[in-house]
Design an enzyme around this catalytic site. Structure first.
Site, PDB file in Angstrom:
ATOM      1  N   CYS A   1       0.825  -1.217   0.000  1.00 15.47           N
ATOM      2  CA  CYS A   1       0.000   0.000   0.000  1.00 15.47           C
ATOM      3  C   CYS A   1       0.856   1.262   0.000  1.00 15.47           C
ATOM      4  O   CYS A   1       1.688   1.453   0.892  1.00 15.47           O
ATOM      5  CB  CYS A   1      -0.887  -0.027   1.244  1.00 15.47           C
TER       6      CYS A   1
ATOM      7  N   TYR B   1      -5.392   6.279  -8.588  1.00  9.24           N
ATOM      8  CA  TYR B   1      -6.584   5.544  -8.123  1.00  9.24           C
ATOM      9  C   TYR B   1      -7.841   6.076  -8.814  1.00  9.24           C
ATOM     10  O   TYR B   1      -8.743   5.314  -9.151  1.00  9.24           O
ATOM     11  CB  TYR B   1      -6.736   5.657  -6.596  1.00  9.24           C
TER      12      TYR B   1
END
Ligand code: GSH
Length: 319
Positions: free
Chosen positions: A56, A187
């Protein structure tokens, strides 16, 4: 659909709006640490535990800062399994990840629900557990690095200042555009559900890459003449770009390696303590390609690309 009954295949479904745009959920657990005890969570040794995924990018920033500041013996850390299923992040033994050494939880969701039984957001990393009160303090990634840098100074390496007072305004301004267009931009491109939303996001990513390429042709670091919080904000996205975002999130106008200054800058950081050593390409690739079946239903993890992160960067000439 309530957030606690999230889609097994697409946990961010609730954050994709009718327009097709991905609008990231607000952060919901946002307590702060304090050097002077002015908050309920004073900076202390051996009290707090950082839960991360090495895949992440949001968690990666806190891992780098913890390492650069020498806080590894002060704030403990453990790593979740990079592949997430419908139950979310799991604590399991495996290469580079482990069971939960603090609470023995099987899933990260347990830490959130122990903190707030009515919690309805996503169960995200990074987040910090307080052993003393038995709850999470924060899952708000920008506060985590800033608090490490400014509230844990009693315990950290005095030679490292990643958020110097005289540069803070510029750091904050640069971080804001990098967040919008690059960190979250990839994203917004990857999770967009309409052509227009995707194209708008991809345009912003590459427009900002152009801006960065120009800026980094003149200076070694993003702000001032030293490593700062801004570099730590940008690096985790760059290191994931060609292996994940270019292909998986369709950010494919160009690759990172097509930008001589940006690619040299990324290698310059990678080759320093705290950066390359915190990158786990196996976790990164398996996470992205196996965790979003609405984007990659076969869950096949691509072999490439082959990149030489250790190639000399030649950036010393810039200072
Ligand atoms: N806390 C931020 C950023 C952290 C974040 O999104 N982390 C991802 C991994 S890169 C995560 O933990 N996702 C869990 C999920 O979507 O269920 C957010 O809520 O958007």
């Amino acid at each position: 659909m309530s957030s606690n009954a999230r889609s097994a295949t697409n946990p961010v479904k609730d954050e994709v709006k009718a327009s097709g745009k991905f609008v990231r959920q607000p952060y919901t657990i946002r307590d702060r640490f304090s050097a002077d005890g002015s908050t309920a969570f004073p900076a202390e040794r051996d009290r707090y535990h950082l839960y991360v995924s090495l895949a992440c990018p949001w968690a990666h920033r806190s891992i780098i800062v913890r390492k650069l500041l020498g806080l590894e013996d002060v704030i403990s850390m453990s790593v979740v399994d990079p592949v997430r299923d419908e139950k979310g992040w799991a604590f399991r033994d495996g290469p580079g990840h482990s069971e939960d050494p603090v609470n023995g939880f099987a899933y990260l969701s347990e830490a959130y629900l122990r903190t707030d039984p009515n919690y309805t957001g996503r169960y995200t990393v990074p987040c910090i557990w307080d052993r003393k009160t038995g709850r999470l303090v924060t899952n708000n990634f920008p506060d985590i690095t800033i608090d490490f840098e400014t509230q844990f100074t009693e315990f950290s390496n005095p030679d490292v200042d990643l958020y110097p007072e005289q540069l803070r305004d510029e750091i904050d301004a640069v971080n804001e555009v990098i967040y919008e267009d690059v960190n979250n931009g990839v994203y917004r491109a990857g999770f967009a559900s309409t052509q227009d939303a995707y194209e708008e996001a991809v345009g912003a990513v590459f427009a900002r890459f152009g801006w960065l390429e120009d800026r980094l042709s003149r200076q070694r670091y993003l702000v001032g003449d030293q490593l700062t919080e801004s570099d730590i904000r940008l690096f985790p996205t760059l290191v994931r770009f060609d292996v994940a975002y270019h292909y998986h999130f369709k950010c494919n106008l160009w690759r990172l390696v097509d930008y001589p200054n940006l690619w040299g800058y990324a290698r310059d950081l990678y080759q320093r303590p705290g950066f390359g050593e915190t990158v786990n390409f196996d976790h990164i690739k398996r996470h992205y390609f196996m965790t979003h079946p609405h984007i990659n239903p076969t869950r096949i993890v691509p072999k490439g690309p082959i990149l030489d992160w250790l190639e000399p960067h030649g950036r010393e000439r810039l200072g």
